[in-house]
Design a protein around this motif. Structure first.
Motif, PDB file in Angstrom:
ATOM      1  N   ARG A  51      64.028  51.379  49.275  1.00 30.82           N
ATOM      2  CA  ARG A  51      63.288  52.482  49.885  1.00 30.82           C
ATOM      3  C   ARG A  51      61.986  52.677  49.098  1.00 30.82           C
ATOM      4  NH1 ARG A  51      67.059  57.220  50.707  1.00 30.82           N
ATOM      5  NH2 ARG A  51      67.813  55.718  52.220  1.00 30.82           N
ATOM      6  N   PRO A  52      60.850  52.769  49.782  1.00 27.11           N
ATOM      7  CA  PRO A  52      59.586  52.985  49.074  1.00 27.11           C
ATOM      8  C   PRO A  52      59.641  54.254  48.218  1.00 27.11           C
ATOM      9  CG  PRO A  52      59.178  52.449  51.377  1.00 27.11           C
ATOM     10  CD  PRO A  52      60.663  52.662  51.227  1.00 27.11           C
ATOM     11  N   ALA A  53      59.100  54.178  47.021  1.00 28.22           N
ATOM     12  CA  ALA A  53      59.119  55.310  46.088  1.00 28.22           C
ATOM     13  C   ALA A  53      58.544  56.573  46.716  1.00 28.22           C
ATOM     14  CB  ALA A  53      58.360  54.948  44.818  1.00 28.22           C
ATOM     15  N   SER A  54      57.561  56.425  47.587  1.00 26.28           N
ATOM     16  CA  SER A  54      56.935  57.593  48.217  1.00 26.28           C
ATOM     17  C   SER A  54      57.887  58.326  49.160  1.00 26.28           C
ATOM     18  CB  SER A  54      55.678  57.175  48.992  1.00 26.28           C
ATOM     19  OG  SER A  54      56.025  56.296  50.054  1.00 26.28           O
ATOM     20  N   LYS A  55      58.963  57.680  49.563  1.00 24.72           N
ATOM     21  CA  LYS A  55      59.932  58.290  50.485  1.00 24.72           C
ATOM     22  C   LYS A  55      61.134  58.898  49.755  1.00 24.72           C
ATOM     23  CE  LYS A  55      57.635  56.879  54.040  1.00 24.72           C
ATOM     24  NZ  LYS A  55      56.813  57.797  54.797  1.00 24.72           N
ATOM     25  N   ASP A  78      65.390  51.106  43.406  1.00 29.27           N
ATOM     26  CA  ASP A  78      64.499  49.946  43.486  1.00 29.27           C
ATOM     27  C   ASP A  78      65.150  48.657  42.974  1.00 29.27           C
ATOM     28  OD1 ASP A  78      64.571  50.596  40.801  1.00 29.27           O
ATOM     29  OD2 ASP A  78      62.406  50.519  40.521  1.00 29.27           O
TER      30      ASP A  78
END
Length: 82
Positions: free
Chosen positions: A57-61, A18
């Motif tokens: 990259r989104p944390a959920s991915k 992030d």
């Protein structure tokens, strides 16, 4: 998919997935913004290309698409004049 390498290849600073301070070239060479601006002057020492901010990259991915754990560090990236 981008590897999301974990650190700056020049100073070895940690660059988590992030991090807004990560910069990459077209070959995914990864450096921190400080090294890109102040040491490398915007030119990749590996390929001669320029840099762009690395996408976050989104944390959920991250669970199914984790970042790379392989560190690349080359202290010789600092110019001899430094």
């Amino acid at each position: 998919m981008l590897e999301l390498r974990p650190g700056c290849e020049c100073c070895d600073r940690d660059l988590p997935p992030d991090s807004a301070d990560a910069r990459i070239c077209t070959f995914e060479c990864t450096f921190c913004v400080d090294c890109v601006d102040n040491v490398l002057r915007g030119v990749c020492p590996n390929c001669g290309g320029n840099f762009a901010p690395r996408p976050i990259r989104p944390a959920s991915k991250l669970t199914n698409n984790p970042p790379s754990q392989k560190r690349t560090f080359n202290p010789d990236c600092f110019p001899a004049s430094r």
